[in-house]
Motif scaffolding. Structure first.
Motif, mmCIF file in Angstrom:
data_model
loop_
_atom_site.group_PDB
_atom_site.id
_atom_site.type_symbol
_atom_site.label_atom_id
_atom_site.label_comp_id
_atom_site.label_asym_id
_atom_site.label_seq_id
_atom_site.Cartn_x
_atom_site.Cartn_y
_atom_site.Cartn_z
ATOM 1 N N ASP A 1 63.112 65.595 41.610
ATOM 2 C CA ASP A 1 63.987 64.430 41.757
ATOM 3 C C ASP A 1 63.502 63.506 42.868
ATOM 4 N N ASP A 2 63.042 64.096 43.997
ATOM 5 C CA ASP A 2 62.520 63.274 45.093
ATOM 6 C C ASP A 2 61.259 62.530 44.676
ATOM 7 N N ALA A 3 60.375 63.248 43.972
ATOM 8 C CA ALA A 3 59.122 62.627 43.545
ATOM 9 C C ALA A 3 59.380 61.489 42.567
ATOM 10 N N GLU A 4 60.328 61.673 41.671
ATOM 11 C CA GLU A 4 60.626 60.628 40.692
ATOM 12 C C GLU A 4 61.215 59.402 41.365
ATOM 13 N N ALA A 5 62.047 59.635 42.387
ATOM 14 C CA ALA A 5 62.630 58.505 43.107
ATOM 15 C C ALA A 5 61.572 57.737 43.900
ATOM 16 N N LYS A 6 60.572 58.438 44.417
ATOM 17 C CA LYS A 6 59.574 57.809 45.274
ATOM 18 C C LYS A 6 58.402 57.239 44.492
ATOM 19 N N TYR A 7 57.989 57.942 43.422
ATOM 20 C CA TYR A 7 56.789 57.524 42.692
ATOM 21 C C TYR A 7 57.067 57.195 41.226
ATOM 22 N N GLY A 8 58.339 57.050 40.894
ATOM 23 C CA GLY A 8 58.681 56.743 39.505
ATOM 24 C C GLY A 8 58.138 55.414 39.030
ATOM 25 N N HIS A 9 57.827 54.492 39.950
ATOM 26 C CA HIS A 9 57.282 53.193 39.549
ATOM 27 C C HIS A 9 55.827 53.295 39.113
ATOM 28 N N LEU A 10 55.173 54.428 39.418
ATOM 29 C CA LEU A 10 53.774 54.595 39.056
ATOM 30 C C LEU A 10 53.587 55.264 37.698
ATOM 31 N N VAL A 11 54.493 56.162 37.350
ATOM 32 C CA VAL A 11 54.297 56.964 36.148
ATOM 33 C C VAL A 11 55.641 57.456 35.630
#
Length: 472
Positions: free
Chosen positions: A200-210
């Motif tokens: 969930d943290d990764a998606e919030a932080k890097y969701g704009h990339l992939v």
């Protein structure tokens, strides 16, 4: 799964190959880090079988020595002295210094340096990362409240928890450095940081990339960093394949979680100073890599790898990695530990000596086991207790020699804090002299520590001030 170009796949494989070479060089120095962690945590060995009765005493000298070294720096504050250029306004130097101090307080820089020094003292190496950090999250703000019936009207809003340059500590376990780097930080061409996050943290932080629903679920690279026998395989854009990685159960020194499965996302940050690129792989998937259509440069005007390396005792000017307090005093600390256990065992045997028969009796040597209250069966005769002497003055003298050797190796002892221990009361002059002698070894580290802060961390942060603030 979005279609990946061959160029993106090739670039991802290049980065993974660099990680493999970097890891092989680091492994020469880091393979004993888990042992040093066990020493620091004073883990018990838990003897079993015939040795179960024997003493199992922890090695406490390394812990005490590191705590003593930390105490010498815990009250120190990093306040840079900025010299004004003759063409600058008079207030610029003071404003920059005050801004640095203010941002350090806001980002809890003292605590980050504390844990970095802890890495340095334990493992010989510590790292900090200095970047512009912006933490944004959505909250529901109270728009109206009716105290009569206790009802609320909420309004969705984005807030910034942090929006400034920030320096944070990075675990040495998650850092891989250029395999050709030397002790001089300027020789580091590229560097990899592995960031471990919840999904969930990764998606919030890097969701704009992939799109996280389309990337592979794997923790292979993380396992690679914790399992020296494993090999990094190529990726086809869907994650690592043909790997022979073991589980994460042995990884006790980075996180308390041992069975992460798909709950963990590995974000690989690749920085290359020579090619001016900053690239990201997520679970082996090239989320942002350097291609002809997208160069993906370092996003800071200083164009440097934004990390600072702190060392305790360098091996030489030709080696990047260094040794720490535990490694330096390891042999003497083990001698102290074994001598204490031997003394404990002898005292126990002296109090509860086993029974032996007369010399003329026949004894089955297979039953001749030395332990408290053991009985040796004989053929004929009456068993008699065998008296084993307890601890002697010679044992204490030998222990003192081992302790003196440890202090000589590390150059640190409790007298640095003014503690006299078992020594006779000393005068103020003698205590001052002993503390001065004990501090000399730490002065070497203080020099390296100050040099790293001055030539890396402070310069990086001042450059970020220039980039993100219109004026101090």
């Amino acid at each position: 799964m979005p279609t990946l170009s061959n160029e993106a796949k090739a670039r991802a494989n290049f980065i993974l190959e660099r990680a493999d070479r970097m890891f092989k060089v680091r492994d020469v120095y880091s393979q004993h880090w888990p042992t040093y962690e066990k020493v620091w945590k004073m883990m018990e060995k838990k003897r079993t079988g015939e040795d179960e009765w024997r003493a199992d005493l922890p090695e406490t000298w390394s812990f005490a020595t590191i705590k003593t070294a930390q105490a010498a720096f815990v009250d120190s504050k990093v306040v840079p002295t900025i010299i004004r250029h003759e063409d600058d306004p008079k207030s610029k130097a003071e404003d920059l210094r005050d801004l640095y101090t203010d941002i350090a307080e806001k980002g809890n820089f003292d605590q980050e340096l504390y844990y970095t020094r802890l890495d340095v003292f334990k493992l010989g190496n510590g790292f900090t990362k200095t970047i512009y950090r912006k933490d944004t999250r959505e909250v529901y703000e109270i728009e109206r409240f009716n105290p009569k019936d206790g009802t609320y009207v909420w309004k969705k809003k984005k807030i910034n928890d942090f929006d400034d340059p920030h320096t944070r500590r990075v675990s040495p376990y998650l850092i891989l450095v250029d395999d050709l780097a030397r002790a001089d930080w300027d020789t580091v061409r590229d560097l990899i940081e592995l960031e471990v996050m919840g999904t969930d943290d990764a998606e919030a932080k890097y969701g704009h990339l992939v799109d996280f629903k389309s990337i592979p679920s794997t923790t292979s690279l993380l396992t690679k960093l914790t399992t020296p026998a494993a090999n990094i395989a190529e990726t086809d854009g869907t994650g690592l394949r043909n790997t022979e990685f073991e589980g994460l159960s042995k990884y006790h020194f980075f996180s308390p979680g041992f069975d992460w499965s798909n709950e963990v996302v590995e974000v690989l940050h690749y920085w290359n100073k020579i090619k001016d690129c900053y690239e990201i792989l997520i679970n082996g998937y090239p989320a942002e890599v350097r291609t002809k259509s997208n160069p993906s440069p370092i996003p800071y005007i200083h164009k440097q790898i934004p990390y600072t390396h702190y060392v305790y005792s360098p091996y030489s000017g030709d080696e990047f990695w260094a040794s720490g307090i535990i490694e330096i005093g390891r042999m003497d600390a083990r001698a102290i530990e074994r001598n204490r256990e031997m003394m404990d065992d002898r005292q126990k045997l002296s109090l509860f000596s086993p029974a032996f028969s007369n010399v003329n009796d026949e004894i089955d040597q297979r039953n001749l086991k030395l332990k408290p209250f053991s009985i040796i069966r004989t053929k004929g005769g009456v068993p008699a207790q065998f008296t084993i002497p307890g601890v002697t003055n010679g044992d204490f003298a030998l222990l003192d020699r081992h302790e003196q050797s440890y202090k000589r190796a590390t150059g640190i002892d409790e007298r640095i804090l003014g503690i006299q221990g078992d020594n006779p009361r000393l005068t103020a002059t003698e205590v001052s002299f002993l503390r001065e002698a004990a501090l000399k070894r730490l002065r070497e580290f203080a020099f390296l520590y100050k040099n790293a802060l001055l030539h890396s961390e402070i310069k990086l942060k001042l450059s970020l001030f220039k980039q993100y603030y219109s004026s101090p």
